[in-house]
Design a protein around this motif. Structure first.
Motif, mmCIF file in Angstrom:
data_model
loop_
_atom_site.group_PDB
_atom_site.id
_atom_site.type_symbol
_atom_site.label_atom_id
_atom_site.label_comp_id
_atom_site.label_asym_id
_atom_site.label_seq_id
_atom_site.Cartn_x
_atom_site.Cartn_y
_atom_site.Cartn_z
ATOM 1 N N HIS B 214 30.230 89.816 47.295
ATOM 2 C CA HIS B 214 29.581 88.561 47.696
ATOM 3 C C HIS B 214 30.401 87.325 47.330
ATOM 4 O O HIS B 214 30.102 86.219 47.778
ATOM 5 N N ASP B 215 31.456 87.534 46.536
ATOM 6 C CA ASP B 215 32.340 86.398 46.239
ATOM 7 C C ASP B 215 33.003 85.885 47.515
ATOM 8 O O ASP B 215 33.332 84.701 47.621
ATOM 9 N N LEU B 216 33.164 86.805 48.492
ATOM 10 C CA LEU B 216 33.781 86.410 49.762
ATOM 11 C C LEU B 216 32.966 85.311 50.433
ATOM 12 O O LEU B 216 33.513 84.347 50.985
ATOM 13 N N LYS B 217 31.618 85.468 50.359
ATOM 14 C CA LYS B 217 30.741 84.468 50.992
ATOM 15 C C LYS B 217 30.952 83.102 50.331
ATOM 16 O O LYS B 217 30.924 82.066 50.984
ATOM 17 N N TRP B 218 31.104 83.154 49.015
ATOM 18 C CA TRP B 218 31.319 81.898 48.271
ATOM 19 C C TRP B 218 32.597 81.214 48.763
ATOM 20 O O TRP B 218 32.635 80.002 48.964
ATOM 21 N N ILE B 219 33.629 82.038 48.994
ATOM 22 C CA ILE B 219 34.898 81.470 49.464
ATOM 23 C C ILE B 219 34.704 80.875 50.863
ATOM 24 O O ILE B 219 35.138 79.751 51.143
ATOM 25 N N MET B 220 33.999 81.647 51.718
ATOM 26 C CA MET B 220 33.798 81.182 53.105
ATOM 27 C C MET B 220 33.069 79.829 53.129
ATOM 28 O O MET B 220 33.266 79.024 54.027
ATOM 29 N N LYS B 221 32.221 79.616 52.115
ATOM 30 C CA LYS B 221 31.462 78.363 52.105
ATOM 31 C C LYS B 221 32.173 77.255 51.325
ATOM 32 O O LYS B 221 31.558 76.241 50.959
ATOM 33 N N GLY B 222 33.447 77.498 51.056
ATOM 34 C CA GLY B 222 34.249 76.455 50.376
ATOM 35 C C GLY B 222 33.768 76.186 48.961
ATOM 36 O O GLY B 222 33.995 75.105 48.422
ATOM 37 N N GLY B 223 33.113 77.194 48.375
ATOM 38 C CA GLY B 223 32.702 77.061 46.979
ATOM 39 C C GLY B 223 31.666 75.968 46.747
ATOM 40 O O GLY B 223 31.436 75.562 45.602
ATOM 41 N N GLY B 224 31.046 75.490 47.825
ATOM 42 C CA GLY B 224 30.017 74.460 47.652
ATOM 43 C C GLY B 224 30.600 73.077 47.450
ATOM 44 O O GLY B 224 29.881 72.104 47.228
ATOM 45 N N GLU B 233 26.479 84.448 41.254
ATOM 46 C CA GLU B 233 25.849 85.025 40.057
ATOM 47 C C GLU B 233 26.193 84.129 38.869
ATOM 48 O O GLU B 233 26.466 82.951 39.047
ATOM 49 N N LYS B 234 26.271 84.753 37.662
ATOM 50 C CA LYS B 234 26.532 83.899 36.494
ATOM 51 C C LYS B 234 27.833 83.121 36.667
ATOM 52 O O LYS B 234 27.916 81.951 36.333
ATOM 53 N N TYR B 235 28.877 83.801 37.167
ATOM 54 C CA TYR B 235 30.143 83.106 37.421
ATOM 55 C C TYR B 235 30.465 83.199 38.905
ATOM 56 O O TYR B 235 30.336 84.274 39.497
ATOM 57 N N ASN B 236 30.881 82.085 39.484
ATOM 58 C CA ASN B 236 31.267 82.128 40.891
ATOM 59 C C ASN B 236 32.727 82.566 41.028
ATOM 60 O O ASN B 236 33.434 82.725 40.022
ATOM 61 N N PHE B 237 33.183 82.700 42.272
ATOM 62 C CA PHE B 237 34.539 83.196 42.496
ATOM 63 C C PHE B 237 35.591 82.305 41.821
ATOM 64 O O PHE B 237 36.572 82.792 41.256
ATOM 65 N N GLY B 238 35.383 81.010 41.863
ATOM 66 C CA GLY B 238 36.331 80.080 41.243
ATOM 67 C C GLY B 238 36.427 80.319 39.747
ATOM 68 O O GLY B 238 37.517 80.378 39.185
#
Ligand code: HEM
Lengths: 225, 349
Positions: B214-224, B233-238
């Protein structure tokens, strides 16, 4: 500190001031201030203890001094952090304060008239590293622990902050190549000495009295503090 | 440590003279021809020179052969002093300084531009006054110890690397000499403390920092960072990337740093030069991302810092930045800040 001359660089007025007039003022304030505080403390005396003595207060006092220097009473997991970090900081500081070659030279030349064998350079550096590590650990916990944070006030931060500054500027001057760096270190030492008698740094002397007092009080009542 | 520069320079000069005389002796020893005149005649016996220049003026051995011998160690322990890899090392160091400087400048520039355009990322729903424990006391101590070392080592390292270009114009040569001296001493003294700090960081933050799909989704969304909500989750991809980045560059910095700061370990100068190049590169990579981390941890994102100072975060911050983690901990939300802080300190996070 006078090594600065040997490096061939002109001594800036600032270094002269910190090692000269300010140092004399600082040393005087320190010596008289500490004596004043200790004599004042002893002169306060102890109130009359009307309890029926179950055992000697002196035994309790000495026991308290020794016992409180090591973890005891089943609380080790709770006290391990500050016992270990505390010893790292204080033993490291003691070693570098009294056994670093430049300090031994200073004490011999400017204070006592005699010296002793200093630590080798590497041991001095290791002592400084251990001491820094202990101080940083204690500091960080002081800020992060919810209970300790609420117990501490500005004086705790000023005392430890000044001590850190003295150590840091000492580290800066390690190469002994620029008189101005020795001057900055000496300046922080002077400020630290002036602040010392009026602050919690006095615990370096008073911890023995306070532990003895508590130990004697409880010892007289037959309780191990 | 150089106690007295005057004496040190003198010693070095004497040592260099000594080594060069050794070299000369050596070149004569290995080449009996060197005792002969250019014509191959022995001129040592006081025989008439017939106008020829006395001595072995052109040398009895070719330059390249001579330096090959020096480099291969044939000159008996002189390799560390006369060492041509030094040239290679400086060929690396120059570009590292230039590009390293640019990388750091670009990172700072991007952060400034981002901040100027989008400003601080606020807690959109505002603070609720309800908090959730996030980081244990152990984690926070480990984090701030390494952060303090990061600042001390980063500033002193930058002064050592770029001071000549940046600080001399401001403080003059004398001023810079003092700053360089104090930076070097601080860097050498605090450097070794970084090693246990990296290990502590690794141990205390490993859990939860493994990468997931699911970290991929975070990347696709530009990390917010660009207005779209990115789940985590507790830690995001960044954060996960920063964790592994800090650990990997931290290990590289530790190993190469120890090689340089402990010459007693017996590493050769060549190894130290390689260590120096890796150390510089790792430091730049570490700092470049570290500066970004410092930004989001302080002024960049409202409500993040208190997680690392007090150990607790506001419920709305948790929902907006770490919604999946919030779902798991929603029942711990409480208005009793002191109790939540105590729970965090105890490690119940
Ligand atoms: C000096 C300035 C620094 C500041 C102001 C800072 C601030 C913060 C803050 C506020 C958080 C919490 C983020 C959250 O709640 O998710 C955090 C997390 C973290 N920080 Fe820092 N930090 C600094 C330096 C460092 C350094 C030097 C390192 C490592 C070498 C580091 C490693 C971490 C790690 C591993 C986390 C946990 C999240 C993750 O796994 O990435 N920090 N920091």
């Amino acid at each position: 500190m006078n090594d600065a001359n040997q490096s061939g660089h002109a001594i800036p007025w600032f270094t002269d001031f910190a090692e000269g007039p300010l140092w004399y003022v600082a040393a005087t304030v320190f010596v008289f201030g500490v004596l004043w505080r200790i004599v004042g403390l002893l002169a306060l005396g102890r109130g009359e203890d009307k309890s029926v003595p179950k055992q000697s207060g002196m035994a309790g006092g000495i026991k308290a001094i020794l016992l409180h220097s090591v973890p005891h009473g089943g609380f080790f997991t709770h006290t391990a952090f500050h016992v270990i970090a505390g010893y790292m900081f204080h033993i490291g500081l003691f070693a570098l304060l009294f056994f670093a070659a430049p300090h031994v030279d200073f004490l011999r030349e400017r204070v006592l008239g005699f010296g002793w064998t200093p630590l080798p350079d590497w041991a001095f550096i290791v002592a400084a590293q251990i001491s820094f590590a202990g101080l940083i650990l204690l500091w960080v916990r002081r800020v992060a622990d919810p209970v300790i944070r609420r117990l501490k006030d500005a004086h705790d931060y000023i005392g430890s902050g000044l001590t850190f500054l003295v150590m840091l500027t000492g580290c800066f001057a390690l190469q002994e190549s620029r008189p101005v760096l020795a001057g900055i270190h000496m300046f922080t030492v002077d400020i630290w000495l002036i602040y010392f008698p009026f602050s919690r740094l006095m615990h370096a002397f008073t911890f023995l009295f306070s532990r003895y007092y508590t130990g004697a009080f409880y010892g007289r009542r037959g309780v191990t503090p | 440590m150089v106690r007295n520069t005057g004496i040190a320079v003198l010693c070095r000069a004497v040592f260099v003279c000594f080594v060069f005389s050794l070299l000369t002796v050596f070149s004569i020893d290995v080449n009996p021809a060197s005792a002969q005149s250019p014509a191959g005649r022995d001129v040592s016996q006081g025989e008439s020179l017939n106008g020829a220049v006395p001595g072995n003026t052109t040398g009895g051995v070719s330059d390249s052969e001579f330096w090959r011998q020096v480099r291969s160690g044939a000159a008996g322990g002189l390799v560390p002093l006369v060492q041509s890899q030094g040239d290679e090392w400086s060929r690396w160091r120059g570009p590292l300084q230039t590009y390293g400087g640019w990388i750091l400048a670009v990172v700072v520039g991007i952060i400034l531009i981002y901040f100027a355009i989008r400003g601080r990322m606020r807690i959109e729903g505002g603070r609720t006054g309800m908090v959730i424990p996030r980081f244990s006391l152990t984690q926070r101590v480990a984090h701030w110890v390494i952060a303090i070392l990061f600042v001390i080592l980063g500033l002193s390292g930058l002064a050592i690397m770029f001071g000549r270009f940046v600080l001399i114009p401001v403080f003059g040569k004398d001023g810079f000499a003092a700053i360089a001296s104090l930076s070097l001493q601080a860097h050498n003294l605090f450097g070794p403390l970084f090693v246990p700090a990296v290990i502590a960081l690794f141990i205390t933050f490993l859990r939860g920092n493994g990468f997931k799909m699911h970290d991929l989704k975070w990347i696709m969304k530009g990390g917010g960072f660009f207005g779209v909500h990115a789940s985590s989750e507790k830690y995001n991809f960044g954060e996960k990337s920063w964790f592994w980045w800090a650990i990997l560059t931290g290990i590289a910095l530790s190993v190469t740093g120890l090689i340089m700061v402990l010459p007693g370990l017996g590493f050769e100068r060549g190894t130290m030069q390689i260590a120096n190049v890796i150390h510089t590169a790792a430091a730049i990579l570490f700092m470049a991302v570290g500066i970004g981390h410092m930004y989001v941890g302080t002024i960049g994102i409202e409500g993040a810092l208190e997680g690392m100072t007090r150990g607790t975060v506001d419920v709305n911050w948790a929902k907006e930045h770490h919604d999946m983690w919030y779902e798991q901990h929603a029942d711990e939300a409480t208005p009793d800040v002191a109790a939540a802080e105590a729970q965090a300190a105890d490690g119940k996070v």
